[in-house]
Scaffold this motif. Structure first.
Motif, short mmCIF file in Angstrom:
data_model
loop_
_atom_site.label_atom_id
_atom_site.label_comp_id
_atom_site.label_asym_id
_atom_site.label_seq_id
_atom_site.Cartn_x
_atom_site.Cartn_y
_atom_site.Cartn_z
N SER A 1 5.13 2.91 1.21
CA SER A 1 3.68 2.69 1.26
C SER A 1 2.95 3.91 0.69
O SER A 1 3.30 5.06 0.98
CB SER A 1 3.26 2.47 2.72
OG SER A 1 1.99 3.02 2.97
N GLY A 2 1.92 3.67 -0.12
CA GLY A 2 1.12 4.75 -0.69
C GLY A 2 0.33 5.48 0.39
O GLY A 2 0.11 6.69 0.32
N THR A 3 -0.12 4.72 1.39
CA THR A 3 -0.85 5.33 2.51
C THR A 3 0.06 6.35 3.19
O THR A 3 -0.33 7.49 3.44
CB THR A 3 -1.26 4.24 3.53
OG1 THR A 3 -1.98 3.22 2.83
CG2 THR A 3 -2.08 4.79 4.66
N ARG B 1 2.89 0.18 -2.37
CA ARG B 1 2.95 0.98 -3.59
C ARG B 1 4.28 0.83 -4.32
O ARG B 1 4.31 0.66 -5.54
CB ARG B 1 2.70 2.46 -3.24
CG ARG B 1 2.76 3.39 -4.43
CD ARG B 1 2.39 4.81 -4.00
NE ARG B 1 2.35 5.71 -5.13
CZ ARG B 1 3.40 6.42 -5.55
NH1 ARG B 1 4.56 6.34 -4.92
NH2 ARG B 1 3.28 7.22 -6.59
N THR C 1 -2.02 -2.55 -1.03
CA THR C 1 -2.64 -3.35 0.04
C THR C 1 -4.08 -2.93 0.35
O THR C 1 -4.91 -3.78 0.64
CB THR C 1 -1.82 -3.28 1.33
OG1 THR C 1 -1.83 -1.93 1.81
CG2 THR C 1 -0.40 -3.73 1.12
N THR C 2 -4.36 -1.61 0.28
CA THR C 2 -5.72 -1.20 0.65
C THR C 2 -6.74 -1.71 -0.37
O THR C 2 -7.91 -1.90 -0.04
CB THR C 2 -5.84 0.34 0.72
OG1 THR C 2 -5.40 0.89 -0.51
CG2 THR C 2 -5.04 0.91 1.86
N SER D 1 -3.73 3.86 -5.28
CA SER D 1 -4.40 5.09 -4.85
C SER D 1 -3.68 6.27 -5.46
O SER D 1 -4.28 7.31 -5.71
CB SER D 1 -4.36 5.25 -3.34
OG SER D 1 -5.22 4.35 -2.74
N ARG E 1 2.65 3.13 8.44
CA ARG E 1 3.12 2.18 7.43
C ARG E 1 4.57 2.53 7.07
O ARG E 1 5.06 3.61 7.36
CB ARG E 1 2.22 2.24 6.20
CG ARG E 1 0.83 1.62 6.42
CD ARG E 1 0.90 0.10 6.44
NE ARG E 1 1.55 -0.39 5.24
CZ ARG E 1 0.95 -0.51 4.05
NH1 ARG E 1 -0.33 -0.24 3.92
NH2 ARG E 1 1.64 -0.93 2.99
P1 PGA Z 1 0.08 0.98 0.35
O1 PGA Z 1 -0.86 1.66 -0.68
O2 PGA Z 1 -0.34 -0.43 0.50
O3 PGA Z 1 1.40 1.15 -0.34
O4 PGA Z 1 -0.01 1.77 1.61
C1 PGA Z 1 -2.17 1.80 -0.37
C2 PGA Z 1 -2.76 2.94 -1.11
O5 PGA Z 1 -2.04 3.72 -1.76
O6 PGA Z 1 -4.00 3.02 -1.00
#
Ligand code: PGA
Length: 309
Positions: free
Chosen positions: A206-208, A138, A109-110, A156, A202
């Motif tokens: 989520s990767g964030t 992610r 998403t980012t 990311s 999140r």
């Molecule tokens: P996400 O990933 O959308 O899963 O949070 C974003 C990222 O890893 O930058």
């Protein structure tokens, strides 16, 4: 029974295309919508394909649809067939000096703050390329990668356990954000000073969130979200509405109306992070995917968005 074989005329590309949509979504209604078809015609195509193959491709347990083992095999085989056709089409076009065809990108998403900046100049250089951008979190993008759904992916945190090639792209630092006027605005503080504030996070997958958890683990901090929200934009809105603080990509702040949110100056932040353009090492890239990867490798740095100060 006659001797149904995959490569006879009994199985059509149309059926395989329909099957792939259903296999991806595991939902006939959603697949029908994506294909602009009526639901009964999707069910008919699947039934015909199963009849031609003499095997069930799906099973229904309760309300959920699952792929059978045969279904999983057909999914990866069909994907390879369409990849090969796509490559063939592009190679023929290349003989005419054209880079044409479809570029399928899966992105976290980012990355939607970065990818359009890469696509803008790429599409002006290659106006005959049609782009399909699939944005998800992610774990969903990893699922697409494992199912070979796209040509290239932007993560990311590319998964470490898979045989991938990664081209580093722009930095994607994660920062602490708070509502405008927060009492710590403009001060240098420690995480402990704000750890008691409601934290908006999140979702798992989520990767964030993963990057935050990994960073926190190094410092022995723990993440106790008060609210879990599956969208960066909805988190920003919630922080602006003073529901709590959050840690998000600094790039998500680019289009925020000034005066709504502030970035707090917290020791240990920003969390360093970076996007990567990723593909399977063993995947034979289509000419369009190859052109995009080369373009990004050469010019990617030029597309880095200006970060808010
Ligand atoms: P996400 O990933 O959308 O899963 O949070 C974003 C990222 O890893 O930058």
């Amino acid at each position: 029974m006659d001797n149904p074989r995959f490569h006879t005329r009994q199985t059509t590309f149309r059926q395989l295309e329909t099957f792939l949509e259903v296999a991806e979504r595991l939902n006939v209604t959603e697949a029908a919508r994506a294909l602009h078809l009526a639901q009964p015609s999707v069910s008919t195509q699947i039934a015909k394909l199963e009849k031609a193959l003499g095997m069930k491709l799906f099973e229904q347990l309760g309300k959920r649809l699952y792929l059978t083992d045969a279904g999983s095999e057909v999914q990866s085989g069909a994907q390879e067939i369409f990849d090969a056709l796509n490559r063939l089409e592009m190679s023929l076009a290349k003989l005419n000096g054209l880079t044409v065809g479809r570029l399928r990108l899966g992105a976290v998403t980012t990355a939607k703050y970065l990818v359009p900046r890469l696509l803008g100049p790429f599409c002006s250089q290659y106006p005959q390329v049609e782009v399909q951008l699939n944005i998800a979190n992610r774990s969903e993008v990893i699922r697409r990668l494992e199912n070979n759904r796209d040509d290239l992916y932007v993560f990311s945190q590319p998964p470490k356990n898979l045989d991938l090639v990664s081209i580093p792209l722009a930095e994607n630092p994660l920062v602490v954000i708070a509502p405008a006027g927060h009492r710590f605005t403009g001060k240098r503080i420690s995480w402990e000073q704000i750890a008691a504030e409601p934290f908006l996070s999140r979702e798992p997958g989520s990767g964030t969130r993963l990057a935050i958890e990994q960073h926190f683990a190094q410092f022995g901090w723990s993440l106790k979200p008060q609210m879990t929200i599956e969208s960066n934009e909805a988190i920003k809105e919630s922080v602006a509405a003073a529901l709590g603080i959050a840690i998000l990509s600094r790039h998500t702040l680019i289009h925020t109306a000034p005066g709504n949110l502030v970035e707090l100056d917290v020791v240990g932040f920003p969390i360093p992070n970076r996007w990567y353009l990723v593909s399977w090492r063993t995947k034979n890239p289509s000419p369009v995917a190859q052109a995009f990867a080369t373009f990004v490798d050469d010019k990617g740095e030029l597309a880095v968005p200006e970060l808010p100060q």
